[in-house]
Design a protein around this motif. Structure first.
Motif, PDB file in Angstrom:
ATOM      1  N   LEU A  54       0.814  -1.208   0.000  1.00 45.06           N
ATOM      2  CA  LEU A  54       0.000   0.000   0.000  1.00 45.06           C
ATOM      3  C   LEU A  54       0.850   1.261   0.000  1.00 45.06           C
ATOM      4  CD1 LEU A  54      -2.879  -0.791   2.505  1.00 45.06           C
ATOM      5  CD2 LEU A  54      -3.124  -0.189   0.092  1.00 45.06           C
ATOM      6  N   ALA A  55       1.949   1.225   0.738  1.00 46.53           N
ATOM      7  CA  ALA A  55       2.790   2.421   0.880  1.00 46.53           C
ATOM      8  C   ALA A  55       3.300   2.909  -0.465  1.00 46.53           C
ATOM      9  CB  ALA A  55       3.952   2.142   1.825  1.00 46.53           C
ATOM     10  N   ARG A  56       3.543   1.975  -1.387  1.00 43.82           N
ATOM     11  CA  ARG A  56       4.037   2.368  -2.712  1.00 43.82           C
ATOM     12  C   ARG A  56       3.070   3.328  -3.397  1.00 43.82           C
ATOM     13  NH1 ARG A  56       4.726  -3.571  -3.962  1.00 43.82           N
ATOM     14  NH2 ARG A  56       6.519  -4.117  -2.702  1.00 43.82           N
ATOM     15  N   ALA A  57       1.782   3.086  -3.222  1.00 45.23           N
ATOM     16  CA  ALA A  57       0.779   3.967  -3.824  1.00 45.23           C
ATOM     17  C   ALA A  57       0.418   5.119  -2.895  1.00 45.23           C
ATOM     18  CB  ALA A  57      -0.474   3.176  -4.176  1.00 45.23           C
ATOM     19  N   SER A  58       0.262   4.831  -1.617  1.00 45.69           N
ATOM     20  CA  SER A  58      -0.239   5.828  -0.664  1.00 45.69           C
ATOM     21  C   SER A  58       0.638   7.067  -0.604  1.00 45.69           C
ATOM     22  CB  SER A  58      -0.355   5.220   0.731  1.00 45.69           C
ATOM     23  OG  SER A  58      -1.216   4.108   0.713  1.00 45.69           O
ATOM     24  N   LEU A  59       1.934   6.866  -0.542  1.00 43.68           N
ATOM     25  CA  LEU A  59       2.847   8.008  -0.447  1.00 43.68           C
ATOM     26  C   LEU A  59       2.783   8.873  -1.701  1.00 43.68           C
ATOM     27  CD1 LEU A  59       5.904   6.210   1.208  1.00 43.68           C
ATOM     28  CD2 LEU A  59       4.276   7.773   2.300  1.00 43.68           C
ATOM     29  N   ARG A  60       2.646   8.236  -2.847  1.00 42.98           N
ATOM     30  CA  ARG A  60       2.584   8.985  -4.108  1.00 42.98           C
ATOM     31  C   ARG A  60       1.264   9.742  -4.229  1.00 42.98           C
ATOM     32  NH1 ARG A  60       4.284   4.511  -8.371  1.00 42.98           N
ATOM     33  NH2 ARG A  60       4.268   6.255  -9.847  1.00 42.98           N
ATOM     34  N   LEU A  61       0.164   9.114  -3.819  1.00 43.48           N
ATOM     35  CA  LEU A  61      -1.136   9.799  -3.852  1.00 43.48           C
ATOM     36  C   LEU A  61      -1.151  10.968  -2.877  1.00 43.48           C
ATOM     37  CD1 LEU A  61      -3.561   6.731  -3.989  1.00 43.48           C
ATOM     38  CD2 LEU A  61      -2.900   8.223  -5.888  1.00 43.48           C
ATOM     39  N   ALA A  62      -0.607  10.764  -1.693  1.00 44.06           N
ATOM     40  CA  ALA A  62      -0.589  11.829  -0.684  1.00 44.06           C
ATOM     41  C   ALA A  62       0.255  13.016  -1.145  1.00 44.06           C
ATOM     42  CB  ALA A  62      -0.061  11.284   0.641  1.00 44.06           C
ATOM     43  N   ALA A  63       1.324  12.747  -1.879  1.00 37.32           N
ATOM     44  CA  ALA A  63       2.207  13.819  -2.354  1.00 37.32           C
ATOM     45  C   ALA A  63       1.592  14.637  -3.480  1.00 37.32           C
ATOM     46  CB  ALA A  63       3.539  13.230  -2.820  1.00 37.32           C
ATOM     47  N   ALA A  64       0.584  14.091  -4.142  1.00 34.45           N
ATOM     48  CA  ALA A  64      -0.032  14.774  -5.283  1.00 34.45           C
ATOM     49  C   ALA A  64      -0.904  15.938  -4.825  1.00 34.45           C
ATOM     50  CB  ALA A  64      -0.862  13.790  -6.100  1.00 34.45           C
ATOM     51  N   ASP A  65      -0.859  17.008  -5.617  1.00 32.01           N
ATOM     52  CA  ASP A  65      -1.768  18.138  -5.413  1.00 32.01           C
ATOM     53  C   ASP A  65      -3.049  17.961  -6.212  1.00 32.01           C
ATOM     54  OD1 ASP A  65       0.112  19.762  -3.875  1.00 32.01           O
ATOM     55  OD2 ASP A  65       1.178  20.061  -5.769  1.00 32.01           O
ATOM     56  N   ALA A  66      -2.980  17.115  -7.249  1.00 36.66           N
ATOM     57  CA  ALA A  66      -4.108  16.932  -8.173  1.00 36.66           C
ATOM     58  C   ALA A  66      -3.948  15.589  -8.874  1.00 36.66           C
ATOM     59  CB  ALA A  66      -4.122  18.064  -9.200  1.00 36.66           C
ATOM     60  N   PHE A  67      -5.042  15.134  -9.491  1.00 37.03           N
ATOM     61  CA  PHE A  67      -5.039  13.836 -10.165  1.00 37.03           C
ATOM     62  C   PHE A  67      -5.638  13.945 -11.560  1.00 37.03           C
ATOM     63  CE2 PHE A  67      -5.700  13.171  -5.612  1.00 37.03           C
ATOM     64  CZ  PHE A  67      -4.596  12.395  -5.309  1.00 37.03           C
ATOM     65  N   VAL A  68      -5.112  13.130 -12.464  1.00 35.92           N
ATOM     66  CA  VAL A  68      -5.743  12.903 -13.761  1.00 35.92           C
ATOM     67  C   VAL A  68      -5.902  11.403 -13.897  1.00 35.92           C
ATOM     68  CG1 VAL A  68      -5.550  13.096 -16.267  1.00 35.92           C
ATOM     69  CG2 VAL A  68      -4.727  14.957 -14.814  1.00 35.92           C
ATOM     70  N   VAL A  69      -7.131  10.952 -14.066  1.00 35.78           N
ATOM     71  CA  VAL A  69      -7.415   9.529 -14.218  1.00 35.78           C
ATOM     72  C   VAL A  69      -7.579   9.232 -15.701  1.00 35.78           C
ATOM     73  CG1 VAL A  69      -9.005   7.647 -13.660  1.00 35.78           C
ATOM     74  CG2 VAL A  69      -8.527   9.436 -11.956  1.00 35.78           C
ATOM     75  N   VAL A  70      -6.720   8.361 -16.213  1.00 34.81           N
ATOM     76  CA  VAL A  70      -6.803   7.906 -17.601  1.00 34.81           C
ATOM     77  C   VAL A  70      -7.515   6.561 -17.560  1.00 34.81           C
ATOM     78  CG1 VAL A  70      -5.515   7.248 -19.663  1.00 34.81           C
ATOM     79  CG2 VAL A  70      -4.668   9.103 -18.203  1.00 34.81           C
TER      80      VAL A  70
END
Length: 196
Positions: free
Chosen positions: A68-84
């Motif tokens: 989970l940490a592999r994704a969680s840290l990256r999502l938390a660091a994001a200011d915004a998201f683009v879902v493809v």
């Protein structure tokens, strides 16, 4: 003295893990659009590489926590998201829902934009379902999208879009809006933490 705004950190989420998926073509096209947009840093998060467990638990063991940490840290660091995302059976792919459901605070008070593809609908039914999910998580979904109808016929064998004028304009609009919302929400949270 000139004040500079830190770059907006945008996580681009590649939502399909299906064998033979078209998603990398669309994601590569979109990332080539972000490369020319000032003030944006991207991080491509591919659900096919995350290996998240499908059984949700409130007490994940050490192995699950590491995955989970592999994704969680990256999502938390994001200011915004683009879902493809593609559209599968009038909705979005299960691995994307799994990624969404494993997280909560990581999505809150952040903008989410959509780049969709599919057959006649261009993936827009998947986007409409995703808007409801992200609203529940206190994310802000952008109205304007980029969608590719009958996507396989729109790109040449090397990957570039065959007739990019309209979709390039749509991508610019999406990125301009995402930047505005991303900076506005990031600045607002710096002054007052989100209370959701």
């Amino acid at each position: 003295m000139e004040l500079t705004t830190p770059p907006l950190k945008v996580a681009v989420i590649l939502a399909s893990n299906r064998e033979g998926r078209f998603a990398p073509v669309v994601a590569d096209w979109f990332l080539s659009r972000t490369a020319g947009h000032p003030g944006i840093e991207t991080d491509l998060i591919d659900v096919a590489e995350l290996d998240l467990p499908f059984a949700l638990t409130y007490r994940p063991g050490p192995d699950v926590q590491t995955r989970l940490a592999r994704a969680s840290l990256r999502l938390a660091a994001a200011d915004a998201f683009v879902v493809v995302t593609p559209e599968y059976n009038h909705s979005y792919p299960a691995p994307l829902k799994n990624l969404i459901d494993w997280h909560h605070a990581e999505w809150q008070a952040k903008p989410v934009a959509f780049v969709s593809y599919g057959g006649v609908s261009g993936g827009l039914r998947a986007v409409e379902h995703l808007r409801q999910v992200f609203a529940e998580l206190h994310a802000v979904s952008l109205r304007d999208t980029v969608s590719f109808h009958n996507a396989g016929a729109l790109f040449d064998d090397e990957g570039p879009h065959k007739d990019p004028v309209a979709v390039d304009a749509a991508a610019k609009t999406l990125l301009d809006q995402l930047t505005w919302w991303g900076i506005a929400l990031r600045d607002a949270k710096a002054v007052r933490p989100y209370g959701g």
